[in-house]
Scaffold this active site. Structure first.
Site, PDB file in Angstrom:
ATOM      1  N   ASP A   1      -6.244  11.986  -4.837  1.00 15.68           N
ATOM      2  CA  ASP A   1      -5.951  12.325  -3.439  1.00 15.68           C
ATOM      3  C   ASP A   1      -5.124  13.605  -3.341  1.00 15.68           C
ATOM      4  OD1 ASP A   1      -7.239  10.779  -1.635  1.00 15.68           O
ATOM      5  OD2 ASP A   1      -5.503   9.629  -0.977  1.00 15.68           O
TER       6      ASP A   1
ATOM      7  N   ASP B   1       0.112  -3.443  -1.399  1.00 15.12           N
ATOM      8  CA  ASP B   1       0.043  -4.432  -2.469  1.00 15.12           C
ATOM      9  C   ASP B   1       0.542  -5.795  -2.000  1.00 15.12           C
ATOM     10  OD1 ASP B   1       2.572  -3.456  -2.132  1.00 15.12           O
ATOM     11  OD2 ASP B   1       2.876  -2.860  -4.215  1.00 15.12           O
TER      12      ASP B   1
END
Length: 707
Positions: free
Chosen positions: A287, A440
């Protein structure tokens, strides 16, 4: 009762002092003599013969030896004062250097301008702390003036009696006497009750959280005592490799963003994982918005492709959703449907070659298992004081929290990396979502609500590195503590409606979110940074000594047990945890009320140290060639490591100062001065050392190299 403060207090220890007699410089000897007793100095007047006998006995004492005893004690006291003075001078010199070369956290930084904290949110908390500081300085001035006039009592419960005495004395006149008497009345009648109520609430929360820590430690002790650990099932032989085991199709993902310092070793480590080639695919999810980083990572992937590794490079055109968006985009690839499991590693993580062989077999014949999480290990845990303190926290997190919750509850928060997911679990739970900065934890909670179980492997480690600067650590902790509060707001209705047991709902709401994510930063900041200083200026609201000293010390002792080599740092750890409560409280408020800084994602800055030791040791040991290993590439990487070290040595370090921490440091030091006037020993010491700890962190001295 609080022990009284005073290094001048009379010693009760009776020993055998040693006197050195130097009548001749070339002929000296050591003589033992008894310490002077009370009888040598106290002569009752009631019994004259006895008094005369004691006087005669005292005259027979060797006056010269007694003088030597006093001189030795004076020398010891002078040495202590000299060492304290030297330490303070050294601290002052370090502070001077930092102030001369440093910038404040309010200064614009071109490298982090896009990731800067929301200034409006920062100014609110900073303004409140400054108000408390100026108020405490004003009150300290009142107290000092009153103390000089003799209007002082050490015990807080004597203040009302003192007020009546002050009102009855006609010789106490003037504007100051009237103002101080009004202040004593106001604090006793109006300020002390609400402050005492808030104090009691925080003490209650403190005790509840301490009990939670105690039960976790007992659970960890039980696991060690009974040697409980998850054991995988053995599978049939693999037709390709001929080895016994369980070899399903595994997808490995490495999300990264502008991480030029660590991309090489993470790609090299994953490409050397011992797993059948035809059943392993590696995705490099880049990214980066830096063209140089993109080119370097793409070239590294191409080199490993030529070595025979099954690895692909992927770069998003539209970079949205941070890490969650990156992972979501990768899971939408058409070839993902051919894979059963996905292993995720951050850019600085280096799994061992047997990582998949020790984690994936746990999924065999266990259809309810959705996640296998491995433990982290750190290559730079001894780099400086900051990394040592982080290692204490994370050792407790993995050894105690994750292991106990995994064994007894089959649930814990996913750590975002060094874990293997069943792809079916991700799909049924809704996949990766960009709604919070803790994607997460989000996916872990949603998977738990769908009935999936988790396994934590404490004996499987994955190497990574810790943030070495306070700036990087503070930004990391801000994300880790603001995200859970965002998630709690979003997940609370789903938790209530979920078809799971009442016990699991209670564990999620009260233990997982409220107690460990909300209450802990709230009471830590409020109790030790606000209430404790205020009780010094409003002594009618009492804070027991066991809350200030004994229980925190016990909890710190329990926290440090999983990292026994860190016992010498238990005091700095206790103080630093209270110091970090400012950042954690700020993050918790931002996440709870959805303020602007709650949505910020700043990639934790890496130093690349995880590559240095790993690659150098790999070259020195000269291991057997593994699949996909390129020795020329390793030599080239070693040259790049040396070049990095040379560039780092030439680069001038940048110092930074943090205004909130510095302001709180002066607030605590002001309160310690007030505590000194009232002779509250434990409170004085705790406030003094806590203030110094805030000062060190505010000046960013916590990251200095400690040999």
């Amino acid at each position: 009762m609080v022990p009284s403060f005073g290094w001048w207090a009379k010693e009760t220890h009776r020993g055998t002092p040693v006197v050195v007699k130097m009548e001749n410089p070339n002929n000296w000897s050591m003589v033992e003599l008894e310490a002077p007793s009370d009888d040598d100095f106290i002569f009752p007047s009631g019994d004259a013969p006895a008094a005369n006998h004691r006087r005669d006995k005292a005259r027979n004492k060797n006056a010269k030896q007694l003088t030597w005893v006093l001189l030795l004690k004076a020398h010891r006291a002078a040495g202590c004062l000299t060492s304290i003075a030297t330490a303070m001078l050294g601290l002052a010199a370090a502070i001077r250097r930092r102030v001369a070369a440093g910038k404040t956290d309010a200064d614009p930084d071109s490298d982090n301008r896009a990731a800067a904290e929301n200034l409006t949110v920062k100014s609110r908390i900073y303004s409140c702390i400054k108000v408390f500081l100026w108020l405490s300085v004003l009150l300290l001035g009142f107290e000092v003036a009153a103390y000089c006039k003799g209007w002082h009592f050490g015990a807080p419960n004597l203040q009302l009696q003192y007020l009546s005495v002050l009102a009855s004395q006609f010789d106490v006149k003037g504007a100051f006497g009237w103002l101080y008497s009004r202040w004593v009345l106001i604090r006793a009648e109006y300020l002390a009750p609400p402050l005492q109520f808030l104090t009691n609430v925080c003490i209650l929360l403190f005790l509840v959280q301490s009990l939670d820590r105690l039960f976790l430690c007992l659970g960890c002790f039980w696991i060690r005592l009974k040697k409980i650990k998850p054991v995988p099932k053995e599978g049939p032989a693999d037709p390709e490799s001929g080895e016994n085991g369980f070899f399903p199709m595994v997808l490995v993902q490495i999300p990264m963003c502008n991480e030029k310092e660590v991309y090489q070793q993470s790609i090299a480590a994953v490409c050397n994982i011992d797993w059948p080639k035809s059943k392993l695919l590696i995705q490099i999810l880049d990214d980066s918005d830096d063209p140089t980083a993109q080119l370097l990572i793409k070239d590294e992937v191409h080199k490993w492709q030529q070595e025979g590794a099954n690895i692909v490079y992927r770069h998003r055109v539209i970079r949205e959703g941070y890490k969650a968006g990156n992972l979501k985009s990768a899971m939408n690839c058409s070839y993902v449907k051919d894979y059963e499991f996905v292993a995720i590693f951050d850019a600085d993580f280096q799994p061992n070659p047997d990582f998949l062989k020790r984690t994936v077999p746990h999924f065999k014949d266990n259809e309810d298992l959705g996640l296998v999480q491995a433990r982290w290990s750190f290559v730079n845990k001894d780099e400086n004081l900051l990394t040592r303190l982080q290692n204490i926290n994370l050792a407790f997190h993995f050894e105690v929290e994750q292991q106990v919750n995994g064994i007894f509850l089959n649930f814990f928060g996913f750590n975002g990396t060094a874990g293997v997911w069943r792809i079916k679990t991700l799909e049924e739970s809704g996949g990766w979502l960009e709604r919070t900065t803790v994607e997460d934890m989000d996916i872990a909670v949603r998977a738990h609500l769908h009935g999936w179980k988790f396994v934590f492997l404490n004996d499987v480690e994955c190497q990574c590195e810790l943030p070495e600067s306070y700036e990087a650590y503070r930004k990391q902790q801000h994300r880790w503590h603001s995200g859970p509060m965002q998630l709690f707001r979003l997940c609370l209705p789903d938790i209530i409606r979920a078809k799971i047991s009442v016990g699991k709902k209670a564990n999620l709401i009260f233990l997982f979110f409220l107690l460990r994510k909300l209450i802990l930063p709230f009471y830590s900041f409020t109790l030790f940074c606000i209430i404790l200083p205020m009780t010094m200026f409003i002594p009618e609201a009492e804070l027991p000594a066991w809350v200030v000293c004994y229980v925190p010390a016990t909890m710190s002792f329990l926290n440090i047990l999983p990292a026994p080599k860190s016992f010498p740092f238990i005091v700095p750890y206790l103080l630093f945890e209270n110091t970090m409560s400012v950042t954690k409280f700020n993050a918790m408020i931002s996440g709870l009320f959805q303020l602007g800084s709650a949505y910020e994602w700043v990639v934790t800055k890496k130093s690349g140290r995880s590559s240095e030791g790993d690659l150098v040791s790999l070259l020195e040991k000269e291991p057997k060639p593994q699949r996909g290993l390129s020795e020329p590439d390793l030599g080239e990487m070693r040259e790049e490591i040396k070049q990095k070290e040379q560039n780092a040595s030439r680069k001038k370090k940048h110092n930074r100062m943090y205004t909130k921490e510095l302001t709180l440091a002066f607030l605590l030091l002001t309160a310690s001065a007030r505590s000194l006037l009232s002779a509250q020993g434990i409170h004085f010491y705790f406030l003094l050392f806590q203030g110094i700890s805030f000062l060190l962190v505010g000046l960013d001295l916590i990251g200095e190299q400690v040999e």
